[in-house]
Design a protein around this motif. Structure first.
Motif, mmCIF file in Angstrom:
data_model
loop_
_atom_site.group_PDB
_atom_site.id
_atom_site.type_symbol
_atom_site.label_atom_id
_atom_site.label_comp_id
_atom_site.label_asym_id
_atom_site.label_seq_id
_atom_site.Cartn_x
_atom_site.Cartn_y
_atom_site.Cartn_z
ATOM 1 N N PRO A 55 0.846 -1.196 0.000
ATOM 2 C CA PRO A 55 0.000 0.000 0.000
ATOM 3 C C PRO A 55 0.880 1.245 0.000
ATOM 4 O O PRO A 55 2.044 1.184 0.392
ATOM 5 C CB PRO A 55 -0.788 -0.117 1.312
ATOM 6 N N MET A 56 0.339 2.355 -0.479
ATOM 7 C CA MET A 56 1.084 3.617 -0.490
ATOM 8 C C MET A 56 0.478 4.574 0.530
ATOM 9 O O MET A 56 -0.746 4.722 0.603
ATOM 10 C CB MET A 56 1.028 4.256 -1.873
ATOM 11 N N VAL A 57 1.351 5.207 1.293
ATOM 12 C CA VAL A 57 0.910 6.175 2.294
ATOM 13 C C VAL A 57 0.932 7.563 1.658
ATOM 14 O O VAL A 57 1.938 7.967 1.076
ATOM 15 C CB VAL A 57 1.826 6.136 3.532
ATOM 16 N N SER A 58 -0.189 8.265 1.756
ATOM 17 C CA SER A 58 -0.262 9.629 1.243
ATOM 18 C C SER A 58 0.256 10.617 2.280
ATOM 19 O O SER A 58 0.993 11.542 1.963
ATOM 20 C CB SER A 58 -1.708 9.970 0.870
ATOM 21 N N SER A 59 -0.162 10.444 3.520
ATOM 22 C CA SER A 59 0.300 11.326 4.592
ATOM 23 C C SER A 59 0.063 10.640 5.933
ATOM 24 O O SER A 59 -0.712 9.690 6.031
ATOM 25 C CB SER A 59 -0.428 12.670 4.550
ATOM 26 N N PHE A 60 0.737 11.148 6.947
ATOM 27 C CA PHE A 60 0.524 10.638 8.307
ATOM 28 C C PHE A 60 0.829 11.751 9.286
ATOM 29 O O PHE A 60 1.541 12.706 8.956
ATOM 30 C CB PHE A 60 1.400 9.404 8.585
ATOM 31 N N GLY A 61 0.291 11.616 10.482
ATOM 32 C CA GLY A 61 0.574 12.617 11.495
ATOM 33 C C GLY A 61 -0.575 12.763 12.468
ATOM 34 O O GLY A 61 -1.593 12.077 12.351
ATOM 35 N N PRO A 62 -0.440 13.663 13.425
ATOM 36 C CA PRO A 62 -1.538 13.913 14.357
ATOM 37 C C PRO A 62 -2.699 14.575 13.621
ATOM 38 O O PRO A 62 -2.489 15.408 12.742
ATOM 39 C CB PRO A 62 -0.921 14.840 15.409
ATOM 40 N N HIS A 63 -3.903 14.185 13.965
ATOM 41 C CA HIS A 63 -5.103 14.669 13.279
ATOM 42 C C HIS A 63 -6.004 15.328 14.309
ATOM 43 O O HIS A 63 -6.282 14.751 15.353
ATOM 44 C CB HIS A 63 -5.780 13.461 12.625
ATOM 45 N N PHE A 64 -6.450 16.533 13.994
ATOM 46 C CA PHE A 64 -7.283 17.284 14.942
ATOM 47 C C PHE A 64 -8.676 17.558 14.381
ATOM 48 O O PHE A 64 -9.420 18.337 14.962
ATOM 49 C CB PHE A 64 -6.586 18.614 15.281
ATOM 50 N N GLY A 65 -9.013 16.946 13.257
ATOM 51 C CA GLY A 65 -10.271 17.253 12.583
ATOM 52 C C GLY A 65 -11.472 16.456 13.047
ATOM 53 O O GLY A 65 -12.450 16.376 12.308
ATOM 54 N N GLU A 66 -11.414 15.861 14.220
ATOM 55 C CA GLU A 66 -12.564 15.111 14.735
ATOM 56 C C GLU A 66 -12.969 15.693 16.091
ATOM 57 O O GLU A 66 -12.323 16.603 16.603
ATOM 58 C CB GLU A 66 -12.211 13.622 14.882
ATOM 59 N N GLU A 67 -13.994 15.134 16.698
ATOM 60 C CA GLU A 67 -14.472 15.625 17.975
ATOM 61 C C GLU A 67 -13.401 15.445 19.051
ATOM 62 O O GLU A 67 -12.592 14.512 19.003
ATOM 63 C CB GLU A 67 -15.754 14.882 18.398
ATOM 64 N N ARG A 68 -13.441 16.317 20.058
ATOM 65 C CA ARG A 68 -12.430 16.357 21.121
ATOM 66 C C ARG A 68 -12.192 14.994 21.800
ATOM 67 O O ARG A 68 -11.033 14.624 22.029
ATOM 68 C CB ARG A 68 -12.844 17.418 22.146
#
Ligand code: SF4
Length: 100
Positions: A55-68
């Protein structure tokens, strides 16, 4: 005391290696998802998802776009993989899910 992550336990017991081999066996005649393409992804053949052996990874990292409660103070760990077997026409991640 903090609980040992399941993946560490699986590695130490050999369960992780067993699961990796089981996944590889599926990729030889791919029925990993309901598309049941029956292609040999280990040899680079591609089905509807257009993903070969790796599989190919497009991006990774901490994600803050969901509920707290889901992201906490430091974000949830997120890995975006390219290509998707669903091919939804309304996909908001079209560039990575459809175009890879
Ligand atoms: S779409 Fe991809 S994961 Fe699903 S069966 Fe076909 S090759 Fe396998």
């Amino acid at each position: 005391m903090q609980a040992l992550p399941a993946y560490i336990h699986h590695h130490e017991t050999g369960e992780l290696a067993r699961r990796i081999e089981a996944a590889r066996a599926i990729l030889r005649d791919c029925t990993l998802c309901p598309r049941h393409c029956h292609v040999n992804r280990l040899e680079g053949e591609k089905g509807v998802c257009r993903v070969g052996r790796f599989p190919m990874v497009s991006s990774f990292g901490p994600h803050f776009g969901e509920e707290r409660p889901l992201v906490g103070r430091r974000g949830s760990g997120t890995i975006f993989l390219t290509c998707c077997n669903l091919r939804c026409v309304f996909c908001q991640n079209y560039d990575i899910s459809h175009q890879g």
